[in-house]
Design a protein around this motif. Structure first.
Motif, PDB file in Angstrom:
ATOM      1  N   VAL A 319       0.948  -1.319  -0.099  1.00 33.12           N
ATOM      2  CA  VAL A 319      -0.034   0.126   0.210  1.00 33.12           C
ATOM      3  C   VAL A 319       0.773   1.304  -0.033  1.00 33.12           C
ATOM      4  O   VAL A 319       0.567   1.970  -0.821  1.00 33.12           O
ATOM      5  N   LEU A 320       2.022   1.360   0.923  1.00 33.97           N
ATOM      6  CA  LEU A 320       2.754   2.445   0.771  1.00 33.97           C
ATOM      7  C   LEU A 320       3.664   2.819  -0.518  1.00 33.97           C
ATOM      8  O   LEU A 320       3.613   3.863  -1.014  1.00 33.97           O
ATOM      9  N   GLU A 321       3.997   1.541  -0.839  1.00 32.92           N
ATOM     10  CA  GLU A 321       4.890   1.635  -2.114  1.00 32.92           C
ATOM     11  C   GLU A 321       3.826   2.232  -3.351  1.00 32.92           C
ATOM     12  O   GLU A 321       4.213   3.139  -4.038  1.00 32.92           O
ATOM     13  N   GLY A 322       2.652   1.492  -3.465  1.00 36.67           N
ATOM     14  CA  GLY A 322       1.584   2.119  -4.368  1.00 36.67           C
ATOM     15  C   GLY A 322       1.420   3.828  -4.130  1.00 36.67           C
ATOM     16  O   GLY A 322       1.289   4.244  -5.421  1.00 36.67           O
ATOM     17  N   LEU A 323       1.153   4.076  -2.842  1.00 38.80           N
ATOM     18  CA  LEU A 323       0.762   5.378  -2.852  1.00 38.80           C
ATOM     19  C   LEU A 323       1.958   6.313  -3.238  1.00 38.80           C
ATOM     20  O   LEU A 323       1.787   7.510  -3.631  1.00 38.80           O
ATOM     21  N   GLN A 324       3.134   5.517  -2.952  1.00 42.02           N
ATOM     22  CA  GLN A 324       4.289   6.608  -3.215  1.00 42.02           C
ATOM     23  C   GLN A 324       4.487   6.749  -4.705  1.00 42.02           C
ATOM     24  O   GLN A 324       4.768   7.959  -5.136  1.00 42.02           O
ATOM     25  N   ARG A 325       4.460   5.785  -5.558  1.00 43.62           N
ATOM     26  CA  ARG A 325       4.427   6.064  -6.794  1.00 43.62           C
ATOM     27  C   ARG A 325       3.392   6.784  -7.451  1.00 43.62           C
ATOM     28  O   ARG A 325       3.504   7.525  -8.171  1.00 43.62           O
ATOM     29  N   LEU A 326       1.964   6.600  -7.033  1.00 41.58           N
ATOM     30  CA  LEU A 326       0.948   7.365  -7.463  1.00 41.58           C
ATOM     31  C   LEU A 326       1.195   8.893  -7.032  1.00 41.58           C
ATOM     32  O   LEU A 326       1.060   9.861  -7.833  1.00 41.58           O
ATOM     33  N   MET A 327       1.786   9.344  -5.879  1.00 36.18           N
ATOM     34  CA  MET A 327       1.690  10.630  -5.484  1.00 36.18           C
ATOM     35  C   MET A 327       3.091  11.203  -6.333  1.00 36.18           C
ATOM     36  O   MET A 327       2.958  12.396  -6.695  1.00 36.18           O
ATOM     37  N   ASN A 362      -4.868  10.357   2.028  1.00 37.88           N
ATOM     38  CA  ASN A 362      -5.046  11.768   2.420  1.00 37.88           C
ATOM     39  C   ASN A 362      -4.235  12.410   3.236  1.00 37.88           C
ATOM     40  O   ASN A 362      -3.758  13.617   2.923  1.00 37.88           O
ATOM     41  N   LEU A 363      -3.438  11.806   4.138  1.00 38.53           N
ATOM     42  CA  LEU A 363      -2.229  12.350   4.822  1.00 38.53           C
ATOM     43  C   LEU A 363      -0.930  12.577   3.838  1.00 38.53           C
ATOM     44  O   LEU A 363      -0.436  13.533   3.940  1.00 38.53           O
ATOM     45  N   LEU A 364      -0.879  11.377   2.900  1.00 38.69           N
ATOM     46  CA  LEU A 364       0.308  11.825   2.078  1.00 38.69           C
ATOM     47  C   LEU A 364       0.081  12.833   0.998  1.00 38.69           C
ATOM     48  O   LEU A 364       1.052  13.541   0.765  1.00 38.69           O
ATOM     49  N   GLU A 414      -6.727  29.056   1.353  1.00 37.54           N
ATOM     50  CA  GLU A 414      -7.798  28.690   0.477  1.00 37.54           C
ATOM     51  C   GLU A 414      -7.263  28.756  -1.127  1.00 37.54           C
ATOM     52  O   GLU A 414      -7.704  28.441  -2.127  1.00 37.54           O
ATOM     53  N   GLN A 415      -5.797  29.212  -1.298  1.00 32.88           N
ATOM     54  CA  GLN A 415      -5.145  28.991  -2.517  1.00 32.88           C
ATOM     55  C   GLN A 415      -4.687  27.696  -2.835  1.00 32.88           C
ATOM     56  O   GLN A 415      -4.414  27.118  -3.958  1.00 32.88           O
ATOM     57  N   VAL A 416      -4.744  26.746  -1.832  1.00 32.54           N
ATOM     58  CA  VAL A 416      -4.356  25.296  -1.906  1.00 32.54           C
ATOM     59  C   VAL A 416      -5.529  24.380  -2.440  1.00 32.54           C
ATOM     60  O   VAL A 416      -6.412  24.561  -1.685  1.00 32.54           O
ATOM     61  N   ASP A 417      -5.485  23.685  -3.460  1.00 33.13           N
ATOM     62  CA  ASP A 417      -6.775  22.798  -3.885  1.00 33.13           C
ATOM     63  C   ASP A 417      -7.165  21.638  -2.437  1.00 33.13           C
ATOM     64  O   ASP A 417      -6.352  21.433  -2.073  1.00 33.13           O
ATOM     65  N   GLY A 418      -8.365  21.657  -2.554  1.00 21.82           N
ATOM     66  CA  GLY A 418      -8.839  20.684  -1.513  1.00 21.82           C
ATOM     67  C   GLY A 418     -10.357  21.140  -0.955  1.00 21.82           C
ATOM     68  O   GLY A 418     -10.722  22.070  -1.140  1.00 21.82           O
ATOM     69  N   SER A 419     -10.817  20.171  -0.303  1.00 21.11           N
ATOM     70  CA  SER A 419     -12.416  20.437   0.221  1.00 21.11           C
ATOM     71  C   SER A 419     -12.176  20.714   1.602  1.00 21.11           C
ATOM     72  O   SER A 419     -13.340  21.064   2.245  1.00 21.11           O
ATOM     73  N   GLY A 420     -11.116  20.313   2.375  1.00 18.68           N
ATOM     74  CA  GLY A 420     -11.051  20.490   3.802  1.00 18.68           C
ATOM     75  C   GLY A 420     -11.563  19.404   4.372  1.00 18.68           C
ATOM     76  O   GLY A 420     -11.989  19.471   5.737  1.00 18.68           O
ATOM     77  N   LEU A 421     -11.706  18.168   3.631  1.00 17.13           N
ATOM     78  CA  LEU A 421     -12.522  17.010   4.613  1.00 17.13           C
ATOM     79  C   LEU A 421     -11.563  15.939   4.732  1.00 17.13           C
ATOM     80  O   LEU A 421     -11.630  14.653   5.294  1.00 17.13           O
ATOM     81  N   LEU A 423      -8.283  15.436   6.293  1.00 13.35           N
ATOM     82  CA  LEU A 423      -7.903  14.962   7.694  1.00 13.35           C
ATOM     83  C   LEU A 423      -9.276  14.655   8.551  1.00 13.35           C
ATOM     84  O   LEU A 423      -9.074  13.928   9.420  1.00 13.35           O
ATOM     85  N   ALA A 424     -10.228  15.262   8.201  1.00 14.67           N
ATOM     86  CA  ALA A 424     -11.405  14.860   8.971  1.00 14.67           C
ATOM     87  C   ALA A 424     -11.920  13.568   8.726  1.00 14.67           C
ATOM     88  O   ALA A 424     -12.209  12.659   9.604  1.00 14.67           O
ATOM     89  N   ILE A 425     -11.719  12.773   7.353  1.00 15.68           N
ATOM     90  CA  ILE A 425     -12.006  11.580   7.049  1.00 15.68           C
ATOM     91  C   ILE A 425     -11.041  10.739   7.807  1.00 15.68           C
ATOM     92  O   ILE A 425     -11.402   9.640   8.402  1.00 15.68           O
ATOM     93  N   VAL A 426      -9.768  11.153   7.672  1.00 15.05           N
ATOM     94  CA  VAL A 426      -8.644  10.339   8.433  1.00 15.05           C
ATOM     95  C   VAL A 426      -8.991  10.087   9.789  1.00 15.05           C
ATOM     96  O   VAL A 426      -8.655   8.959  10.305  1.00 15.05           O
ATOM     97  N   ARG A 427      -9.264  11.185  10.374  1.00 14.62           N
ATOM     98  CA  ARG A 427      -9.492  10.913  12.010  1.00 14.62           C
ATOM     99  C   ARG A 427     -10.517  10.219  12.323  1.00 14.62           C
ATOM    100  O   ARG A 427     -10.688   9.150  13.107  1.00 14.62           O
TER     101      ARG A 427
END
Length: 457
Positions: A319-327, A362-364, A414-421, A423-427
């Motif tokens: 999982v970590l290696e797959g996410l590393q390649r994706l990011m 989400n964290l990565l 607000e200049q950085v893309d994202g929904s703000g959800l 880290l909330a999903i992670v927690r």
């Protein structure tokens, strides 16, 4: 105050061992007591028979003349009567003249036996315990005899023997019996331990099979068990299958619901994109918010359905290696260096791969958004839990806002893309699995995200 339960009441093995050994010990003790008692009675009976035979022989050899003079025609056959203090004695008393020791065996030497002065009926035999030479305990039998020549001058015939003739063999047998019964109890105890161990071995196999299901190494309890346990195994496997079916159905329903909601949202978004004006902008904003909420609740409901399902196991390294390649591909234009520092091949998450990818993704992604040049990953076992550490070299977070960023819809920039959800999903997902996620200062200067999750053994 709660009463303390005995240890043996909480262990099936100890119950069987204690109960069986208790009854086996009682049975052996009763049997030993019965055997000792029977042997004692047998020895006493044989002893009495022997004394009676000597008494009959003494009466047969006794003769009394007309003057009342008593004598033996010939000595008794047992040579112990002729050996001083041999332990076997005879004596004849004159009851009319109080003549104790009128005649006596040579084994008495110069000792006269004193017997209780009880009254005897002609031919009746009495048994007594008296004291012999040197204080030795004797068992004695006596009989009154009226000679034909002097019927008015009855004689008391006495035969006595050392009580050790009875007690010694009984004591020897009791010692041998005690040793034999002790060995028997030890043998029974060993047999009971072996029998209980063999009898409970299927339960040990069942426990190992359940541990395999819990750790994700097996989806059901495999193997055949005794007829007393197999119905339990079948019922448990049926519960596992039913639970898996319910989880699959819940996921399907959640996916269908999300699809049903996203379709009209897509239609609204396309219509808003084709139009201009304030209303179109408002529709686009609200559709975006609705999509993020659907994604959030969909992820949470999917994880809630999967949490606690036995048999889940997700290896960490793939999982970590797959996410590393994706990011690395997603942020290729920024030339970020993503490095996996440490992760053992044996590390595994006790949960679903999709939920693990959701949390780590989400964290990565958050670390890559804020990192300047590098992001470092590592996974290890810490305190019986799985711990994933993600470090970035970005600007970092003030301590006052580290907790606030976990709120739904919270965005620091607000200049950085994202929904703000994210880290909330992670927690929420981490809490559903009984874990946690915290943010700390990173040695690289940015933020360190620590994700702790249940570890699959």
């Amino acid at each position: 105050m709660t009463p303390v339960r005995p240890v043996w009441r909480d262990s099936l093995r100890l119950r069987l061992l204690v109960g069986t050994l208790m009854w086996a010990s009682v049975a052996v003790l009763v049997a030993g007591w019965g055997l000792a008692r029977l042997f004692h009675e047998h020895v006493e009976r044989q002893f009495h028979v022997e004394l009676s035979a000597h008494l009959d022989q003494l009466a047969a050899q006794l003769e009394v003349d007309a003057t009342g003079r008593a004598a033996l025609r010939m000595a008794l056959g047992d040579p112990r009567f002729a050996r001083p203090y041999s332990g076997l004695y005879w004596q004849i008393d004159d009851l009319t003249a109080e003549g104790r020791g009128l005649l006596r065996s040579r084994s008495l030497w110069d000792v006269v036996l004193f017997v209780p002065g009880d009254e005897l009926v002609d031919g009746e035999v009495h048994v007594h315990r008296v004291e012999g030479p040197d204080g030795e305990p004797l068992r004695m039998i006596e009989r009154v005899l009226r000679p034909a020549a002097t019927p008015d001058a009855p004689l008391r015939l006495i035969v006595a023997a050392n009580a050790a003739f009875v007690d010694a063999p009984v004591m020897r047998l009791n010692r041998l019996l005690a040793v034999a019964l002790a060995l028997l109890v030890l043998g029974l105890a060993f047999a009971v331990v072996v029998q209980v161990g063999l009898g409970l071995r299927p339960l040990q196999r069942l426990r190992e099979a359940l541990a395999a299901v819990r750790d994700g190494r097996s989806a059901a309890i495999d193997g055949r068990y005794p007829v007393e346990i197999q119905p339990l195994v079948d019922e448990f496997n049926a519960v596992l299958a039913r639970n898996a079916e319910l989880v699959s159905r819940a996921r399907t329903q959640a996916g269908n619901l999300a699809h049903a909601v996203k379709t009209p949202l897509t239609v609204l978004a396309n219509a808003a994109d084709a139009a201009d004006g304030g209303l179109a902008r408002l529709v686009r904003e609200q559709v975006g918010l609705a999509r993020t909420q659907v994604d959030y609740h969909l992820a949470r409901s999917r994880a809630a359905a999967a949490v606690g399902v036995p048999g889940q196991r997700t290896p960490m390294r793939p999982v970590l290696e797959g996410l590393q390649r994706l990011m690395a591909k997603v942020y290729a234009e920024r030339d970020l260096r993503l490095q996996l520092l440490a992760c053992s091949d044996s590390l595994a998450f006790r949960g679903e791969a999709q939920d693990l990818q959701e949390m780590l993704g989400n964290l990565l992604d958050n670390a890559c958004k804020w990192a300047k040049t590098r992001v470092e990953l590592s996974a290890s076992e810490c305190g019986g839990q799985l711990q994933v550490c993600i470090d970035d070299d970005g600007p970092g977070l003030p301590a006052a806002v580290r907790e606030a960023v976990f709120g739904r819809g919270v965005r620091l920039d607000e200049q950085v893309d994202g929904s703000g959800l994210g880290l909330a999903i992670v927690r929420d997902l981490a809490c559903l699995y009984g874990g946690e996620v915290v943010l700390e200062p990173s040695p690289s200067g940015g933020v360190r995200a620590l994700l702790r999750l249940p570890l699959a053994p």
